[in-house]
Motif scaffolding. Structure first.
Motif, short mmCIF file in Angstrom:
data_model
loop_
_atom_site.label_atom_id
_atom_site.label_comp_id
_atom_site.label_asym_id
_atom_site.label_seq_id
_atom_site.Cartn_x
_atom_site.Cartn_y
_atom_site.Cartn_z
N GLU A 96 -4.27 -1.19 2.61
CA GLU A 96 -5.31 -0.52 1.96
C GLU A 96 -5.08 0.91 2.06
O GLU A 96 -5.35 1.72 1.52
CB GLU A 96 -6.81 -1.06 2.45
N ALA A 97 -4.74 1.19 3.58
CA ALA A 97 -4.40 2.36 3.91
C ALA A 97 -3.19 3.05 3.28
O ALA A 97 -2.85 4.56 2.93
CB ALA A 97 -4.35 2.61 5.43
N LEU A 98 -2.20 2.38 2.66
CA LEU A 98 -1.03 2.61 2.18
C LEU A 98 -0.80 2.53 0.55
O LEU A 98 0.00 2.25 0.21
CB LEU A 98 0.15 2.26 2.73
N LYS A 99 -2.30 2.17 0.11
CA LYS A 99 -2.23 1.45 -1.21
C LYS A 99 -1.66 2.49 -2.41
O LYS A 99 -1.39 1.84 -3.64
CB LYS A 99 -3.66 1.19 -1.86
N LYS A 124 0.86 -3.71 -1.96
CA LYS A 124 0.28 -2.58 -2.90
C LYS A 124 -0.86 -3.44 -3.46
O LYS A 124 -2.05 -2.81 -3.43
CB LYS A 124 1.08 -2.01 -3.81
N THR A 125 -0.61 -4.68 -4.19
CA THR A 125 -1.80 -5.18 -4.65
C THR A 125 -2.99 -5.35 -3.83
O THR A 125 -4.05 -5.34 -3.99
CB THR A 125 -1.24 -6.31 -5.34
N ILE A 126 -2.42 -5.95 -2.40
CA ILE A 126 -3.60 -6.35 -1.45
C ILE A 126 -4.22 -5.07 -1.04
O ILE A 126 -5.40 -5.14 -1.01
CB ILE A 126 -3.05 -6.73 -0.52
N GLY A 127 -3.68 -4.21 -1.18
CA GLY A 127 -4.44 -2.82 -0.63
C GLY A 127 -5.30 -2.35 -1.90
O GLY A 127 -6.45 -1.76 -1.36
N GLU A 128 -4.81 -2.40 -3.00
CA GLU A 128 -5.76 -1.89 -4.01
C GLU A 128 -6.79 -3.12 -4.43
O GLU A 128 -7.94 -2.36 -4.87
CB GLU A 128 -4.98 -1.87 -5.31
#
Length: 201
Positions: A96-99, A124-128
């Motif tokens: 999430e911090a690097l989304k 990226k998907t996990i973060g978004e």
């Protein structure tokens, strides 16, 4: 007189040699500083995201310290109370911090040793999606996007009845954590069954 002239000539010959050494030292300092700043763009956002976590230590940095598109999520130390759920949460917070960034691969490491490669797109998907996605779904499907360090798929994709599929996915989840950090932390041989909390009982 000749002796004094010789000494002066010797001193004159030595002095210019100090400049290359000085520039070399400054160059190395600049390189080290640049690498630190480069890694800081990954390290600090993740560190801030994990500031509420305690006990275990997990950090993020660039692969080989210089890679532009591959990063490492590294479990540095594990508290006695650590669980798989905790490590999942830490990984998801890092994502999430690097989304807003895009990476090709994320190395899942334990004390600097790579254990798995997570697809950068899935990271990226996990973060978004972390703000609204059911974490159980993320946990169940994570392993389908994980490869061994040689690039070969670490786990398969399951089909069939939802209950059977979910059971197999959770088994894969437990095995992923076992191979990532649990067995190393507990000095257990490969293949030792691991419970959902990270225990062997």
């Amino acid at each position: 007189m000749n002796s004094e002239a010789d000494e002066a000539a010797t001193a004159s010959a030595i002095k210019p040699k100090r400049k290359p050494l000085l520039w070399t030292g400054l160059g190395l300092t600049a390189v080290v500083a640049s690498i630190g700043i480069w890694n800081g763009t990954v390290y600090f956002p993740v560190s801030n995201a994990l500031s509420g976590e305690s006990g275990s230590s997990t950090i993020a940095y660039r692969r080989w310290l210089v890679s532009p598109d591959e990063i490492v999520f590294d479990i540095r130390s594990v508290a006695p109370s650590a669980s798989m759920a905790e490590m999942d949460r830490r990984l998801f917070k890092a994502a999430e911090a690097l989304k807003d960034r895009s990476y090709s691969k994320v190395v899942l490491a334990y004390r600097g040793t790579g254990k798995f490669l997570l697809e950068g797109g899935q990271f990226k998907t996990i973060g978004e999606e972390r703000e609204f996605q059911n974490p159980i779904y993320t946990i169940r499907t994570l392993q389908e996007h994980v490869a061994n360090m040689d690039g070969a798929p670490a786990f398969g994709t399951w089909t069939g009845g939802w209950l059977g599929v979910m059971g197999q996915q959770m088994n894969d989840h437990n095995e992923m954590h076992a191979r990532w950090w649990v067995r190393d932390t507990s000095n257990l041989p490969e293949g030792t069954p691991i419970g959902e909390t990270g225990s062997t009982s």
